[in-house]
Design a protein around this motif. Structure first.
Motif, PDB file in Angstrom:
ATOM      1  N   GLU A  94       0.849  -1.196   0.000  1.00 44.74           N
ATOM      2  CA  GLU A  94       0.000   0.000   0.000  1.00 44.74           C
ATOM      3  C   GLU A  94       0.879   1.239   0.000  1.00 44.74           C
ATOM      4  OE1 GLU A  94      -3.090  -0.004   2.963  1.00 44.74           O
ATOM      5  OE2 GLU A  94      -3.625  -2.069   2.488  1.00 44.74           O
ATOM      6  N   GLY A  95       0.422   2.264  -0.687  1.00 49.17           N
ATOM      7  CA  GLY A  95       1.178   3.500  -0.801  1.00 49.17           C
ATOM      8  C   GLY A  95       1.887   3.570  -2.145  1.00 49.17           C
ATOM      9  N   ARG A  96       2.630   4.609  -2.330  1.00 48.20           N
ATOM     10  CA  ARG A  96       3.397   4.825  -3.553  1.00 48.20           C
ATOM     11  C   ARG A  96       4.777   4.215  -3.344  1.00 48.20           C
ATOM     12  NH1 ARG A  96       5.586  10.609  -5.806  1.00 48.20           N
ATOM     13  NH2 ARG A  96       5.989   9.936  -7.952  1.00 48.20           N
ATOM     14  N   VAL A  97       5.211   3.338  -4.233  1.00 45.52           N
ATOM     15  CA  VAL A  97       6.508   2.672  -4.122  1.00 45.52           C
ATOM     16  C   VAL A  97       7.398   3.133  -5.275  1.00 45.52           C
ATOM     17  CG1 VAL A  97       7.731   0.469  -4.016  1.00 45.52           C
ATOM     18  CG2 VAL A  97       5.420   0.665  -3.033  1.00 45.52           C
ATOM     19  N   LEU A  98       8.530   3.727  -4.919  1.00 40.92           N
ATOM     20  CA  LEU A  98       9.501   4.192  -5.911  1.00 40.92           C
ATOM     21  C   LEU A  98      10.849   3.549  -5.625  1.00 40.92           C
ATOM     22  CD1 LEU A  98       8.583   7.977  -5.866  1.00 40.92           C
ATOM     23  CD2 LEU A  98       7.938   6.286  -7.592  1.00 40.92           C
ATOM     24  N   PHE A  99      11.571   3.231  -6.681  1.00 40.27           N
ATOM     25  CA  PHE A  99      12.870   2.581  -6.553  1.00 40.27           C
ATOM     26  C   PHE A  99      13.979   3.563  -6.904  1.00 40.27           C
ATOM     27  CE2 PHE A  99       9.757  -0.678  -7.191  1.00 40.27           C
ATOM     28  CZ  PHE A  99      10.084  -1.594  -6.202  1.00 40.27           C
ATOM     29  N   ILE A 100      15.007   3.577  -6.073  1.00 42.18           N
ATOM     30  CA  ILE A 100      16.189   4.397  -6.299  1.00 42.18           C
ATOM     31  C   ILE A 100      17.324   3.410  -6.548  1.00 42.18           C
ATOM     32  CG2 ILE A 100      17.699   6.198  -5.376  1.00 42.18           C
ATOM     33  CD1 ILE A 100      14.640   6.950  -5.495  1.00 42.18           C
ATOM     34  N   HIS A 101      17.658   3.191  -7.835  1.00 41.91           N
ATOM     35  CA  HIS A 101      18.672   2.199  -8.200  1.00 41.91           C
ATOM     36  C   HIS A 101      20.056   2.839  -8.178  1.00 41.91           C
ATOM     37  CE1 HIS A 101      20.464  -0.636 -11.482  1.00 41.91           C
ATOM     38  NE2 HIS A 101      21.035  -0.785 -10.310  1.00 41.91           N
ATOM     39  N   LEU A 102      20.877   2.392  -7.235  1.00 37.32           N
ATOM     40  CA  LEU A 102      22.265   2.835  -7.156  1.00 37.32           C
ATOM     41  C   LEU A 102      23.101   1.885  -8.002  1.00 37.32           C
ATOM     42  CD1 LEU A 102      22.514   3.584  -3.330  1.00 37.32           C
ATOM     43  CD2 LEU A 102      21.889   5.143  -5.187  1.00 37.32           C
ATOM     44  N   HIS A 103      23.706   2.402  -9.051  1.00 36.64           N
ATOM     45  CA  HIS A 103      24.493   1.546  -9.935  1.00 36.64           C
ATOM     46  C   HIS A 103      25.876   2.150 -10.129  1.00 36.64           C
ATOM     47  CE1 HIS A 103      24.716   3.848 -13.729  1.00 36.64           C
ATOM     48  NE2 HIS A 103      23.710   4.487 -13.181  1.00 36.64           N
ATOM     49  N   GLY A 104      26.805   1.305 -10.533  1.00 43.98           N
ATOM     50  CA  GLY A 104      28.157   1.780 -10.783  1.00 43.98           C
ATOM     51  C   GLY A 104      29.015   0.669 -11.354  1.00 43.98           C
ATOM     52  N   GLU A 105      30.260   1.009 -11.578  1.00 43.38           N
ATOM     53  CA  GLU A 105      31.217   0.057 -12.132  1.00 43.38           C
ATOM     54  C   GLU A 105      31.473  -1.074 -11.138  1.00 43.38           C
ATOM     55  OE1 GLU A 105      32.527   0.124 -15.222  1.00 43.38           O
ATOM     56  OE2 GLU A 105      31.254   1.868 -15.610  1.00 43.38           O
ATOM     57  N   ALA A 106      31.571  -2.295 -11.655  1.00 39.03           N
ATOM     58  CA  ALA A 106      31.810  -3.473 -10.810  1.00 39.03           C
ATOM     59  C   ALA A 106      33.085  -3.308  -9.982  1.00 39.03           C
ATOM     60  CB  ALA A 106      31.878  -4.729 -11.665  1.00 39.03           C
ATOM     61  N   ALA A 107      34.121  -2.708 -10.556  1.00 40.79           N
ATOM     62  CA  ALA A 107      35.383  -2.539  -9.834  1.00 40.79           C
ATOM     63  C   ALA A 107      35.197  -1.631  -8.611  1.00 40.79           C
ATOM     64  CB  ALA A 107      36.455  -1.967 -10.763  1.00 40.79           C
ATOM     65  N   LEU A 108      34.430  -0.563  -8.749  1.00 41.14           N
ATOM     66  CA  LEU A 108      34.174   0.342  -7.633  1.00 41.14           C
ATOM     67  C   LEU A 108      33.369  -0.369  -6.541  1.00 41.14           C
ATOM     68  CD1 LEU A 108      34.135   3.094  -6.206  1.00 41.14           C
ATOM     69  CD2 LEU A 108      32.191   3.729  -7.676  1.00 41.14           C
ATOM     70  N   ILE A 109      32.360  -1.111  -6.949  1.00 45.50           N
ATOM     71  CA  ILE A 109      31.532  -1.822  -5.974  1.00 45.50           C
ATOM     72  C   ILE A 109      32.352  -2.880  -5.254  1.00 45.50           C
ATOM     73  CG2 ILE A 109      29.539  -3.344  -5.713  1.00 45.50           C
ATOM     74  CD1 ILE A 109      28.295  -1.768  -8.124  1.00 45.50           C
TER      75      ILE A 109
END
Length: 181
Positions: free
Chosen positions: A99-114
């Motif tokens: 229930e409610g408004r669901v928004l996704f914040i996708h944090l992405h980056g280079e595999a080497a940094l992660i």
């Protein structure tokens, strides 16, 4: 359209900065915050600790618990910030049924940094050896998800820049005194 509650799901692979960004958003907005890892049954934690990737059958009950928590918060009139890998669109669809408004914040980056970030953190049950399986499982936000207000943000930016981008894009107040919760 006015929503009784908004849920910001900060998503991405392990090591992408979900906890850091979610905690900062929670503080900034004055919203309840939860870590999806806290909803894992011990069997999932044991698997990941041993370097065994989770399968869908491991994830569905976990995701259902998260969705139930979000719905409970919405029914109580609370907006939330939640960390959750939410790697597949099917997982995000289930979470979106809260229930409610669901928004996704996708944090992405280079595999080497992660990978570098994962090597530097302590006390987490997810070993860096599972990063390739998470990257292989990840289904980026679809054009439809982005059109509905979800965001994709590059983690090479500073946490402050990422928080500012979320608040600006979602037109959310940055002063907790102005938040209904």
């Amino acid at each position: 359209m006015q929503y009784p509650a908004t849920h910001l799901v900060v998503m991405g692979v392990a090591g992408s900065g979900k906890s850091t960004i979610a905690a900062a958003l929670s503080r900034q907005l004055g919203w309840a915050c939860a870590e999806a890892d806290e909803f894992h049954p011990q069997s999932n934690i044991d698997k990941m600790s041993q370097g065994i990737p989770l399968q869908d059958e491991d994830r569905w009950p976990w995701l259902q618990q998260i969705q139930d928590w979000m719905t409970g918060q919405a029914r109580a009139g609370h907006s939330t910030v939640l960390t959750c890998s939410a790697l597949k669109r099917s997982y995000r669809r289930l979470l979106s049924e809260a229930e409610g408004r669901v928004l996704f914040i996708h944090l992405h980056g280079e595999a080497a940094l992660i990978s570098e970030r994962m090597q530097g953190r302590e006390g987490h049950f997810m070993p860096p050896t599972l990063l390739p399986s998470q990257l292989a499982t990840l289904e980026p936000l679809s054009p439809e998800e982005l059109a509905e207000g979800s965001l994709r943000l590059d983690i090479s930016r500073s946490p402050e820049q990422l928080i500012g981008a979320v608040l600006a894009a979602l037109k959310l107040p940055s002063d907790p005194a102005h938040c209904a919760h």
